[in-house]
Write a protein that holds these residues in place. Structure first.
Motif, PDB file in Angstrom:
ATOM      1  N   VAL A 108     -10.179  11.823 -10.392  1.00  0.00           N
ATOM      2  CA  VAL A 108      -8.752  11.982  -9.618  1.00  0.00           C
ATOM      3  C   VAL A 108      -7.596  11.580 -10.720  1.00  0.00           C
ATOM      4  O   VAL A 108      -7.528  10.688 -11.722  1.00  0.00           O
ATOM      5  CB  VAL A 108      -8.591  10.980  -8.575  1.00  0.00           C
ATOM      6  CG1 VAL A 108      -7.457  11.206  -7.587  1.00  0.00           C
ATOM      7  CG2 VAL A 108      -9.919  11.067  -7.643  1.00  0.00           C
ATOM      8  N   ASP A 109      -6.588  12.537 -10.803  1.00  0.00           N
ATOM      9  CA  ASP A 109      -5.443  12.377 -11.686  1.00  0.00           C
ATOM     10  C   ASP A 109      -4.457  11.271 -10.954  1.00  0.00           C
ATOM     11  O   ASP A 109      -3.992  11.501  -9.950  1.00  0.00           O
ATOM     12  CB  ASP A 109      -4.719  13.679 -11.890  1.00  0.00           C
ATOM     13  CG  ASP A 109      -3.409  13.533 -12.506  1.00  0.00           C
ATOM     14  OD1 ASP A 109      -3.108  12.389 -12.951  1.00  0.00           O
ATOM     15  OD2 ASP A 109      -2.662  14.587 -12.548  1.00  0.00           O
ATOM     16  N   GLU A 122       0.866  -1.141   0.019  1.00  0.00           N
ATOM     17  CA  GLU A 122       0.019  -0.011   0.014  1.00  0.00           C
ATOM     18  C   GLU A 122       0.854   1.220  -0.054  1.00  0.00           C
ATOM     19  O   GLU A 122       1.738   1.444   0.981  1.00  0.00           O
ATOM     20  CB  GLU A 122      -1.015  -0.001   1.243  1.00  0.00           C
ATOM     21  CG  GLU A 122      -2.062   1.182   1.320  1.00  0.00           C
ATOM     22  CD  GLU A 122      -3.103   1.066   2.057  1.00  0.00           C
ATOM     23  OE1 GLU A 122      -2.960   0.072   2.881  1.00  0.00           O
ATOM     24  OE2 GLU A 122      -3.867   1.649   2.151  1.00  0.00           O
ATOM     25  N   VAL A 123       0.642   2.152  -0.983  1.00  0.00           N
ATOM     26  CA  VAL A 123       1.590   3.182  -1.117  1.00  0.00           C
ATOM     27  C   VAL A 123       0.818   4.424  -0.999  1.00  0.00           C
ATOM     28  O   VAL A 123       1.556   5.538  -0.891  1.00  0.00           O
ATOM     29  CB  VAL A 123       2.410   3.257  -2.538  1.00  0.00           C
ATOM     30  CG1 VAL A 123       3.391   2.063  -2.420  1.00  0.00           C
ATOM     31  CG2 VAL A 123       1.289   3.258  -3.711  1.00  0.00           C
ATOM     32  N   ALA A 124      -0.605   4.680  -1.317  1.00  0.00           N
ATOM     33  CA  ALA A 124      -1.061   6.070  -1.251  1.00  0.00           C
ATOM     34  C   ALA A 124      -2.589   5.683  -0.718  1.00  0.00           C
ATOM     35  O   ALA A 124      -3.172   4.529  -0.723  1.00  0.00           O
ATOM     36  CB  ALA A 124      -0.937   6.552  -2.623  1.00  0.00           C
ATOM     37  N   LYS A 125      -3.375   6.648  -0.909  1.00  0.00           N
ATOM     38  CA  LYS A 125      -4.770   6.682  -0.611  1.00  0.00           C
ATOM     39  C   LYS A 125      -5.512   7.974  -1.080  1.00  0.00           C
ATOM     40  O   LYS A 125      -4.840   9.035  -1.440  1.00  0.00           O
ATOM     41  CB  LYS A 125      -5.215   6.558   0.906  1.00  0.00           C
ATOM     42  CG  LYS A 125      -4.708   7.713   1.474  1.00  0.00           C
ATOM     43  CD  LYS A 125      -5.344   7.650   2.772  1.00  0.00           C
ATOM     44  CE  LYS A 125      -4.884   8.583   3.813  1.00  0.00           C
ATOM     45  NZ  LYS A 125      -5.512   8.648   5.197  1.00  0.00           N
ATOM     46  N   TYR A 126      -6.725   7.762  -1.498  1.00  0.00           N
ATOM     47  CA  TYR A 126      -7.569   8.751  -1.948  1.00  0.00           C
ATOM     48  C   TYR A 126      -8.872   8.825  -0.954  1.00  0.00           C
ATOM     49  O   TYR A 126      -9.655   8.153  -0.929  1.00  0.00           O
ATOM     50  CB  TYR A 126      -8.121   8.782  -3.372  1.00  0.00           C
ATOM     51  CG  TYR A 126      -9.032   9.750  -3.809  1.00  0.00           C
ATOM     52  CD1 TYR A 126      -8.658  11.041  -3.835  1.00  0.00           C
ATOM     53  CD2 TYR A 126     -10.546   9.419  -3.911  1.00  0.00           C
ATOM     54  CE1 TYR A 126      -9.462  11.988  -4.150  1.00  0.00           C
ATOM     55  CE2 TYR A 126     -11.284  10.439  -4.352  1.00  0.00           C
ATOM     56  CZ  TYR A 126     -10.953  11.859  -4.402  1.00  0.00           C
ATOM     57  OH  TYR A 126     -11.923  12.556  -4.732  1.00  0.00           O
ATOM     58  N   ASP A 127      -8.884   9.907  -0.052  1.00  0.00           N
ATOM     59  CA  ASP A 127      -9.676   9.695   1.064  1.00  0.00           C
ATOM     60  C   ASP A 127     -10.608  11.081   1.027  1.00  0.00           C
ATOM     61  O   ASP A 127      -9.861  12.216   1.415  1.00  0.00           O
ATOM     62  CB  ASP A 127      -8.979   9.641   2.351  1.00  0.00           C
ATOM     63  CG  ASP A 127      -9.725   9.307   3.532  1.00  0.00           C
ATOM     64  OD1 ASP A 127     -11.008   9.491   3.367  1.00  0.00           O
ATOM     65  OD2 ASP A 127      -9.271   9.219   4.580  1.00  0.00           O
ATOM     66  N   VAL A 128     -11.755  11.006   0.817  1.00  0.00           N
ATOM     67  CA  VAL A 128     -12.686  12.149   0.784  1.00  0.00           C
ATOM     68  C   VAL A 128     -13.261  12.098   2.315  1.00  0.00           C
ATOM     69  O   VAL A 128     -13.992  11.287   2.719  1.00  0.00           O
ATOM     70  CB  VAL A 128     -13.763  12.365  -0.282  1.00  0.00           C
ATOM     71  CG1 VAL A 128     -14.584  13.282  -0.048  1.00  0.00           C
ATOM     72  CG2 VAL A 128     -12.981  12.200  -1.610  1.00  0.00           C
ATOM     73  N   LEU A 153      -3.825  11.388  -1.854  1.00  0.00           N
ATOM     74  CA  LEU A 153      -4.031  11.911  -3.059  1.00  0.00           C
ATOM     75  C   LEU A 153      -4.959  13.194  -2.833  1.00  0.00           C
ATOM     76  O   LEU A 153      -4.791  14.073  -3.758  1.00  0.00           O
ATOM     77  CB  LEU A 153      -4.325  10.713  -4.175  1.00  0.00           C
ATOM     78  CG  LEU A 153      -3.456   9.549  -4.360  1.00  0.00           C
ATOM     79  CD1 LEU A 153      -4.112   8.837  -5.287  1.00  0.00           C
ATOM     80  CD2 LEU A 153      -2.131  10.140  -4.629  1.00  0.00           C
ATOM     81  N   TYR A 154      -6.008  12.876  -2.104  1.00  0.00           N
ATOM     82  CA  TYR A 154      -7.107  13.955  -1.738  1.00  0.00           C
ATOM     83  C   TYR A 154      -6.175  15.060  -1.309  1.00  0.00           C
ATOM     84  O   TYR A 154      -6.335  16.295  -2.044  1.00  0.00           O
ATOM     85  CB  TYR A 154      -7.969  13.531  -0.996  1.00  0.00           C
ATOM     86  CG  TYR A 154      -9.142  14.560  -0.624  1.00  0.00           C
ATOM     87  CD1 TYR A 154     -10.151  14.778  -1.469  1.00  0.00           C
ATOM     88  CD2 TYR A 154      -9.020  15.301   0.489  1.00  0.00           C
ATOM     89  CE1 TYR A 154     -11.043  15.630  -1.245  1.00  0.00           C
ATOM     90  CE2 TYR A 154     -10.148  16.197   0.966  1.00  0.00           C
ATOM     91  CZ  TYR A 154     -10.948  16.510  -0.234  1.00  0.00           C
ATOM     92  OH  TYR A 154     -11.862  17.211   0.406  1.00  0.00           O
ATOM     93  N   ARG A 155      -5.366  15.297  -0.465  1.00  0.00           N
ATOM     94  CA  ARG A 155      -4.851  16.237   0.085  1.00  0.00           C
ATOM     95  C   ARG A 155      -3.733  17.011  -0.838  1.00  0.00           C
ATOM     96  O   ARG A 155      -3.151  18.196  -0.722  1.00  0.00           O
ATOM     97  CB  ARG A 155      -3.992  15.839   1.297  1.00  0.00           C
ATOM     98  CG  ARG A 155      -5.077  15.524   2.577  1.00  0.00           C
ATOM     99  CD  ARG A 155      -4.449  14.776   3.722  1.00  0.00           C
ATOM    100  NE  ARG A 155      -3.644  15.671   4.595  1.00  0.00           N
ATOM    101  CZ  ARG A 155      -4.047  16.353   5.563  1.00  0.00           C
ATOM    102  NH1 ARG A 155      -5.161  16.152   6.136  1.00  0.00           N
ATOM    103  NH2 ARG A 155      -2.993  17.109   6.310  1.00  0.00           N
ATOM    104  N   GLN A 156      -3.175  16.047  -1.795  1.00  0.00           N
ATOM    105  CA  GLN A 156      -2.337  16.613  -2.435  1.00  0.00           C
ATOM    106  C   GLN A 156      -2.964  17.515  -3.753  1.00  0.00           C
ATOM    107  O   GLN A 156      -2.350  17.966  -4.766  1.00  0.00           O
ATOM    108  CB  GLN A 156      -1.424  15.328  -3.529  1.00  0.00           C
ATOM    109  CG  GLN A 156      -0.783  14.737  -2.143  1.00  0.00           C
ATOM    110  CD  GLN A 156      -0.037  13.212  -2.704  1.00  0.00           C
ATOM    111  OE1 GLN A 156      -0.272  13.014  -3.848  1.00  0.00           O
ATOM    112  NE2 GLN A 156       0.444  12.735  -1.752  1.00  0.00           N
TER     113      GLN A 156
END
Lengths: 378, 669
Positions: free
Chosen positions: B600-601, B567-573, B610-613
């Motif tokens: 999401v890109d 696990e390397v990343a997440k997209y969390d709204v 990814l969300y915060r980025q």
């Protein structure tokens, strides 16, 4: 705690289904002199309906959201009201993987507690004092392996144990003395007597025609292949004196009358297609059996057994509960697909449908709550 | 406590007893019930119910009435949620003693009940007390301090890992370690085991178990720092939020030779901002724009680099193209395809609210005006999933809630895609209901609600679908839950709820699997469980949770090593809960339930949040108006599918939506 109980979501989704719409009594029906309430679990809506039947007609008075997941049906299947009328219990059949029992306060319909049981919990039966609740873990669609009955201590809604019974247990009832919990196993053709004192199987009766007889208490059986001799029992009900059991043989279209003391089959009573659920009136006079495959209900006058057949308002007739005054039977009808199910109220004196009301989708488990004078509201 | 937790329970206690044959409907004698009815409290012979694992403790109880008088002849029992079998915790007759058998370590509450008269007659179990019980793990046999991967160099620090092993060779469940340095002039060590070397010489580090006092040691010969030159390169970087940068680190000694196995320390400082991460492999990624200083130290030698971070391009518009509102019944999944007549179609399923017995057929050749042209009605209350095969000659819809409880799948002929016809159904072995399906060539994988198995259906003749077999995790174990499957012809990615993501070889051949006979490759799970859906693009698998609330997010796993997903990343709204996803051309489309559609890109390398980025490049609320939604003004997006430049998506409350995203020109490389 990973899976929080959040009912607000379901309430949002189903808010449109709430609200009472009074339906008149059927023409010619003598109005009841009391109000009667029953709770019904709607399996394909994850809603519990509170139905009121009274002098002015019948209505789905409230709907209560159950379940957690928005896009997965939790499957509100079984329903029972505690003997003191203060709580109702609803079994949620579809878990991840195990099902649950949710406990609500009646009247306020506030969630009190939940507990996890086995695979696809279905029918529930409390002891007369309400301290124990027995839940059959039907495991309806799982592999044909022996399943169990969960024994729950209700003061803290704690599952004490799972008592292994047989394959696809269903239709449990506790006798009136509170000493036995009876259930049947659809797939292994058994009637099982659990001692409520010892929380263990006390007796087993094999129900396949030609091979009837008591089994060893440890014989959980196997999933039997279909044949004409199989009973495929779906329920068991007990007479008020605890002396007689009635078991609908869903596969053979008959009801078995069984001596509770000896577990001997006294006789079989033919019914229409698919006898399913059964209840006996408190005065011991009526045996009411839903005929799931015949969109009807059979009302038997006991002890003779004369039958009156009454058509129901929707097909897939499911649950039966009788008011404590032995006057009315409340019947849940699942219906099919998007058609809403119904609750029919049968006047057992006149053997007619007094009133019918739409509830939501696939009403199944049904349990009588209370009677009151006609001026009293919930 | 669910059964999984029960099996893994911190405290599992079995009571041993001897059974006698049971008599039918046997109730306790009146004097036994009367005695039980007088009990007000119990005093146990053991003041503390604590046993070692696989050891036992015999105890008894004395019972007293409310006046303090001893009560004898009481039938009593005990039970605990975490007991392997509470059945064994209630004896048939009046017990003298109970015997605890410690099964698994931990602590739990035990209820004590007595058989008493029921108000309704007969007997009942009455709760008298609840007390804590503890099961201790095996004795500690040894403490092992892991051989560190770094050299002991003055000025460096790293965390030591210590393992407390029991006499059975497994890790002790409850014990902890205290750390001590033999010479604080050479090394210090924190309570958590972080060692810092402060001088040259020999030193012994000791870790002592809190249970049984067993200690382990590791000796170090600490040397002076050989590093004379430390550099980070490049020393300046310009990048965007969310873009992953790799800093190269070079450490040289006095003779210009590379120094390896150094414990480096990394830090990142915001010069005019905050919100960036530096990982221990020199990887940098920022969530917020600004200037950052990255510092790496090797003992008393340091190097630095400056990273200037710009914001990614702002999210761009998502515009409504067309609508197919559904206000009478909830909408579920969708599939968009070009039919054999050259026209475009959307098939949408229906869910329980309103009665999910139908699949709707939309002609979406003009996406601005979805035209409802037909529907297919089946005996079901939920048509959860809809899938069309590769050449659009047949489709499958799933059934749940069938009136006869024979659910399974229904096969549709798409000879006339505007008016699909039922050509077959398959219920054999599938009666429990099918929640999702995936088409892998001529093979269909189904998610079986009843068995939590992935069924394999041979569809080489769609008029006669044939049940081929099943693949399931831990055959015979009922404690599992399957939710979804997705496959790309090489591997299948199976979402197995609390068991996480399971990867199967279904044609890659790396593990002997074929489409009909999948073979296990790997499994990865995470604490929050509820693994709901998965989709692979490139080296990443995007895995979605589904949690009440709704909540849950998208986990990103790097599967470049297919046997070891990481696990390397997440997209969390934060304010919403993830549901179905689609990934295509470096873009992740998420139907985020109450958060609507999120785009999401996911181009380039992915790391962090990814969300915060700011990698979200578009969003659209699927909020239906009054009369156009079964629940107006309440978005509940179900599933997306990009198709011919538009994005189609369904919303449970409001039906079919078609939107167009003004895709940013600038995307990650």
């Amino acid at each position: 705690m990973r899976r929080l109980v959040l009912t607000t979501f379901a309430l949002t989704v189903y808010a449109g289904t709430a609200g009472a719409q009074l339906v008149d009594l059927n023409p010619g029906v003598t109005p009841p002199t009391s109000n009667y309430w029953a709770y019904v679990a709607n399996e394909s809506s994850d809603l519990v309906s509170l139905v009121r039947f009274g002098p002015d007609g019948i209505e789905q008075e409230q709907t209560i959201a159950v379940g957690v997941m928005p896009a997965d049906l939790d499957g509100a299947h079984g329903m029972t009201v505690s003997p003191d009328g203060n709580f109702f219990y609803v079994s949620l059949a579809h878990g991840f993987p195990y099902g649950k029992v949710w406990k609500y306060a009646t009247g306020s319909n506030q969630l009190v507690d939940t507990t996890t049981v086995g695979l696809f919990p279905a029918t529930m039966a409390p002891t007369p004092d309400g301290s124990m609740l027995f839940v059959v873990n039907f495991n309806l669609h799982g592999n044909p392996i022996a399943s169990s009955v969960s024994a729950i201590f209700t003061p803290n809604l704690q599952e004490i144990t799972q008592i292994e019974t047989c394959v696809k247990p269903h239709g449990g009832r506790v006798n009136n003395s509170g000493s036995s919990h009876y259930s049947v196993c659809v797939a292994s053709d058994q009637l099982v007597d659990i001692s409520t004192s010892r929380l263990a199987v006390a007796r087993r009766l094999f129900l396949t025609r030609g091979s009837e007889g008591l089994l060893e208490t440890g014989n959980t059986g196997t999933g039997l292949s279909g044949n004409a001799d199989r009973c495929k029992p779906t329920w068991v009900t007990v007479t008020p004196d605890d002396e007689t059991l009635y078991v609908p043989c869903n596969g053979r279209g008959e009801i078995l009358e069984i001596d509770a003391a000896t577990m001997e089959i006294r006789r079989s009573i033919p019914t229409g297609r698919g006898p399913y659920n059964a209840d006996i009136s408190a005065d011991g006079r009526y045996l009411v059996v839903s005929l799931k495959g015949a969109q009807s209900v059979a009302v038997f006058d006991l002890p003779g057994g004369a039958e009156t057949r009454i058509s129901t308002s929707q097909p897939v007739t499911h649950g039966v509960t009788i008011s404590p005054d032995s006057r009315y039977a409340f019947i849940s009808n699942e219906a099919i697909g998007a058609t809403r199910g119904t609750v029919d109220v049968i006047d057992l004196e006149t053997k007619t449908v007094a009133a019918s009301v739409e509830v939501v989708h696939q009403p199944g488990g049904i349990s009588f709550w209370r009677m009151s004078n006609p001026d009293e509201t919930n | 406590m669910n059964h999984r937790n029960r099996v893994l329970a911190a405290a599992s206690i079995v009571l041993l007893t001897i059974w006698s044959p049971l008599a039918a409907q046997e109730e306790d004698a009146p004097d036994v019930l009367e005695a039980g009815g007088r009990v007000a409290r119990i005093a146990l012979t053991s003041s503390q119910l604590s046993v070692a694992r696989q050891d036992s403790l015999t105890f008894s109880g004395s019972f007293y009435d409310s006046d303090g008088n001893r009560v004898s002849g009481v039938r009593w029992g005990i039970f605990s949620n975490s007991a392997i079998s509470g059945l064994q915790s209630i004896k048939d007759s009046i017990p003298d003693t109970y015997l605890f058998w410690g099964e698994a370590p931990g602590t739990d509450m035990m209820a004590i009940v007595v058989r008493s008269p029921a108000p309704t007659g007969g007997g009942t179990w009455r709760l008298i007390d609840s007390i804590p019980v503890t099961v201790r793990d095996w004795p500690v046999a040894s403490v092992v301090i892991e051989d560190p991967q770094f050299a002991p160099i003055v000025g460096t620090s790293y965390k030591l890992e210590g393992t407390i092993l029991t006499t059975r060779g497994d890790t002790h469940a409850t014990a902890s370690l205290t750390w001590r340095s033999g010479d604080r002039a050479v090394a210090s060590v924190t309570a958590g085991g972080v060692v810092t070397f402060v001088g040259t010489g020999d030193v012994r580090i000791t870790a002592t178990s809190s249970v049984d006092g067993v200690a382990g040691t590791r000796d170090f010969n600490v040397e002076a720092n050989p590093v004379r030159q430390l550099t980070l390169s490049p020393q300046t970087i310009r990048t965007r939020t969310g873009d992953v940068e790799h800093l190269e680190i070079s450490a040289l000694d006095a003779r210009g030779r590379a120094v390896d196995n150094l414990a480096l320390s990394f830090s990142v400082f915001g010069l005019d901002s905050a919100g960036a991460e530096i990982f221990d492999d020199g990887t940098f990624v920022a969530e917020n724009p600004g200037s950052y200083r990255v510092i790496v130290t090797a003992g008393n030698i340091a190097a630095q680099a400056v990273v200037e971070v710009e914001a990614r391009a702002p999210a761009t518009n998502v515009q409504l193209v067309g609508r197919g509102p559904r206000a009478a019944v909830a909408t579920s999944d969708l599939w968009i395809f070009e039919g054999n007549n050259g026209r475009d179609y959307a098939y949408t399923g229906t869910h329980a609210n309103g009665g999910g017995q139908r699949m709707f057929v939309w002609d979406v050749t003009d996406p601005s005006a979805p035209d409802l042209v037909d529907s297919v009605v089946v005996d079901a209350r939920v048509v959860n999933d809809v899938k069309v095969n590769g050449d659009a000659s047949w489709a499958i819809i799933t059934r749940e809630g069938a009136s006869g409880r024979a659910n399974g799948i229904v096969v549709l002929s798409l000879d006339d895609p505007a008016h699909p016809e039922v050509i077959a159904e398959l219920t054999n072995n599938l009666t429990g209901g099918i929640h999702n399906v995936w088409i892998n060539g001529d093979v269909v994988y189904t998610v079986n609600d009843g068995t939590s198995a992935m069924d394999v259906i041979d569809m080489s003749d769609p008029y006669n679908p044939t049940y081929y077999g099943r693949w399931e995790l831990r055959p015979g174990d009922t404690n599992k839950s399957l939710h979804d499957v997705w496959a790309d012809g090489r591997y299948a990615y199976v979402s197995y709820w609390d068991d996480g993501l399971v990867i199967l070889d279904v044609g890659a051949g790396t593990h002997g699997g074929t489409a009909l006979e999948p073979q296990f490759v790997s499994r990865v799970s995470y604490d929050m469980g509820n693994t709901h859906t998965a989709w692979r693009e490139g080296d990443y698998v995007f895995v979605g949770d589904e949690l009440p609330g709704p909540s849950g997010y998208i986990h990103v796993f790097d599967v470049s090593d297919i046997e070891n997903p990481a696990e390397v990343a997440k997209y969390d709204v934060p304010e919403a809960g993830a549901h179905n996803i689609w990934v295509e051309n470096g873009t992740l489309y998420v139907a985020y339930y109450n958060g609507g559609l999120r785009i999401v890109d996911v181009t380039g390398e992915l790391r962090g949040d990814l969300y915060r980025q700011g990698r979200e490049i578009g969003r659209f609320s699927t909020s239906g108006a009054e009369g156009e939604a079964i629940q107006p003004n309440s978005p509940m997006a179900w599933g997306p599918q990009p198709y011919k430049g538009n994005i189609f998506l369904t919303d449970m409350n409001s039906g079919l939506w078609v939107v167009k995203h003004d895709r940013p020109v600038e995307m990650s490389p």
